[in-house]
Motif scaffolding. Structure first.
Motif, PDB file in Angstrom:
ATOM      1  N   TYR A  50      26.148  35.288 -51.996  1.00  0.00           N
ATOM      2  CA  TYR A  50      26.289  36.640 -51.463  1.00  0.00           C
ATOM      3  C   TYR A  50      27.632  36.850 -50.763  1.00  0.00           C
ATOM      4  N   LEU A  51      28.469  35.802 -50.723  1.00  0.00           N
ATOM      5  CA  LEU A  51      29.789  35.947 -50.130  1.00  0.00           C
ATOM      6  C   LEU A  51      30.665  36.837 -51.005  1.00  0.00           C
ATOM      7  N   ASP A  52      31.670  37.455 -50.390  1.00  0.00           N
ATOM      8  CA  ASP A  52      32.675  38.153 -51.179  1.00  0.00           C
ATOM      9  C   ASP A  52      33.330  37.155 -52.127  1.00  0.00           C
ATOM     10  N   PHE A  53      33.730  37.640 -53.283  1.00  0.00           N
ATOM     11  CA  PHE A  53      34.223  36.744 -54.329  1.00  0.00           C
ATOM     12  C   PHE A  53      35.382  35.891 -53.841  1.00  0.00           C
ATOM     13  N   ASP A  54      36.305  36.472 -53.058  1.00  0.00           N
ATOM     14  CA  ASP A  54      37.479  35.702 -52.625  1.00  0.00           C
ATOM     15  C   ASP A  54      37.165  34.734 -51.492  1.00  0.00           C
ATOM     16  N   GLN A  55      35.899  34.681 -51.043  1.00  0.00           N
ATOM     17  CA  GLN A  55      35.492  33.724 -50.014  1.00  0.00           C
ATOM     18  C   GLN A  55      34.588  32.623 -50.565  1.00  0.00           C
TER      19      GLN A  55
END
Length: 265
Positions: A50-55
């Motif tokens: 569920y993290l942002d893609f860049d994280q």
């Protein structure tokens, strides 16, 4: 919380959580300001998918994030993280037989499970003295009804992400540096994903045969490839509520270097 740098060493396959729906346990190495290894740490819980893609940090990346000791977990290596603060700094490559990765990992090696326990630790890396065998075992094909109910809960503010139950577990039976025999399952996400992808890409017509293909590909990797060709180490950790029970949460597998005797003639 304090901003720290962490080298990501492994991630476990997601588990179902009543509070978080699903969580991932990450094991890594806490680094000092000069990016030198300090100690093993466990970052939990993280809702990785569920993290942002860049994280979504890859394995062997150095991240910077705000972390603090987890007051809900008395194990000394356990930290919680502000996942909105995650920044991926760089990736540590595998050049020169994993030389740079070894500089981070091997100074923090333990000789055995007993040494980890005697030092009051719950997480570390060991070199097995002898790997006696690889094994795979069939498990329940579906989530239990209570876990499935958690996955089925609707959330109006975020999309549902399917979490597949892997119906097999994989592991090794081995002797550690003290000669003690252990039989540990592997919870490394990398291995579960290997099985799932190989099964799904199988040209077989039935699910049973697809699963057989997936099992054979995992066996080939963990037994026929890793055992004779890799300098294999186990990243091990215990369970929060069962401190005596360890499992392999990650595999460290640089190529096995065969030194040839140089002839003077």
């Amino acid at each position: 919380m304090e901003r720290k740098k962490v080298l990501i060493a492994t991630k476990t396959y997601p588990s179902i959580s009543q509070k978080y729906r699903e969580t991932v346990c990450t094991a890594g190495i806490l680094l000092n300001d000069n990016e030198q290894p300090v100690e093993w740490i466990r970052i939990y819980p993280i809702r990785f998918r569920y993290l942002d893609f860049d994280q979504r940090y890859p394995r062997w990346s150095i991240i910077s994030a705000n972390i603090e000791k987890n007051d809900q977990d008395s194990r000394p290596e356990s930290y919680r993280i502000d996942d909105t603060s995650i920044q991926i700094i760089k990736k540590i490559g595998s050049d020169n037989n994993w030389a740079e990765r070894k500089q981070f990992v091997l100074p923090l090696q333990f000789s055995s499970i007993k040494e980890i326990q005697n030092q009051g630790k719950s997480l570390g890396i060991i070199k097995p003295q002898i790997i006696q065998k690889y094994y795979s075992e069939k498990t329940e094909p579906e989530w239990s009804s209570d876990k499935q109910a958690i996955l089925d809960q609707l959330d109006l503010f975020e999309p549902s992400v399917d979490l597949e139950k892997i119906p097999y577990k994989f592991g090794y039976q081995f002797l550690d540096g003290d000669g003690q025999k252990h039989r540990y399952s592997i919870s490394d996400w990398e291995i579960a994903e290997l099985y799932r992808k190989c099964r799904d890409r199988s040209p077989a017509l039935t699910l049973e045969d697809k699963e057989k293909d997936g099992l054979e590909k995992v066996r080939h990797k963990l037994e026929l490839d890793f055992l004779p060709k890799k300098d294999l180490y186990f990243i091990v950790g215990n369970l929060k509520n069962h401190r005596q029970n360890f499992m392999i949460i990650g595999l460290f597998y640089p190529p096995l270097i065969e030194y040839e005797q140089l002839s003077l003639f």
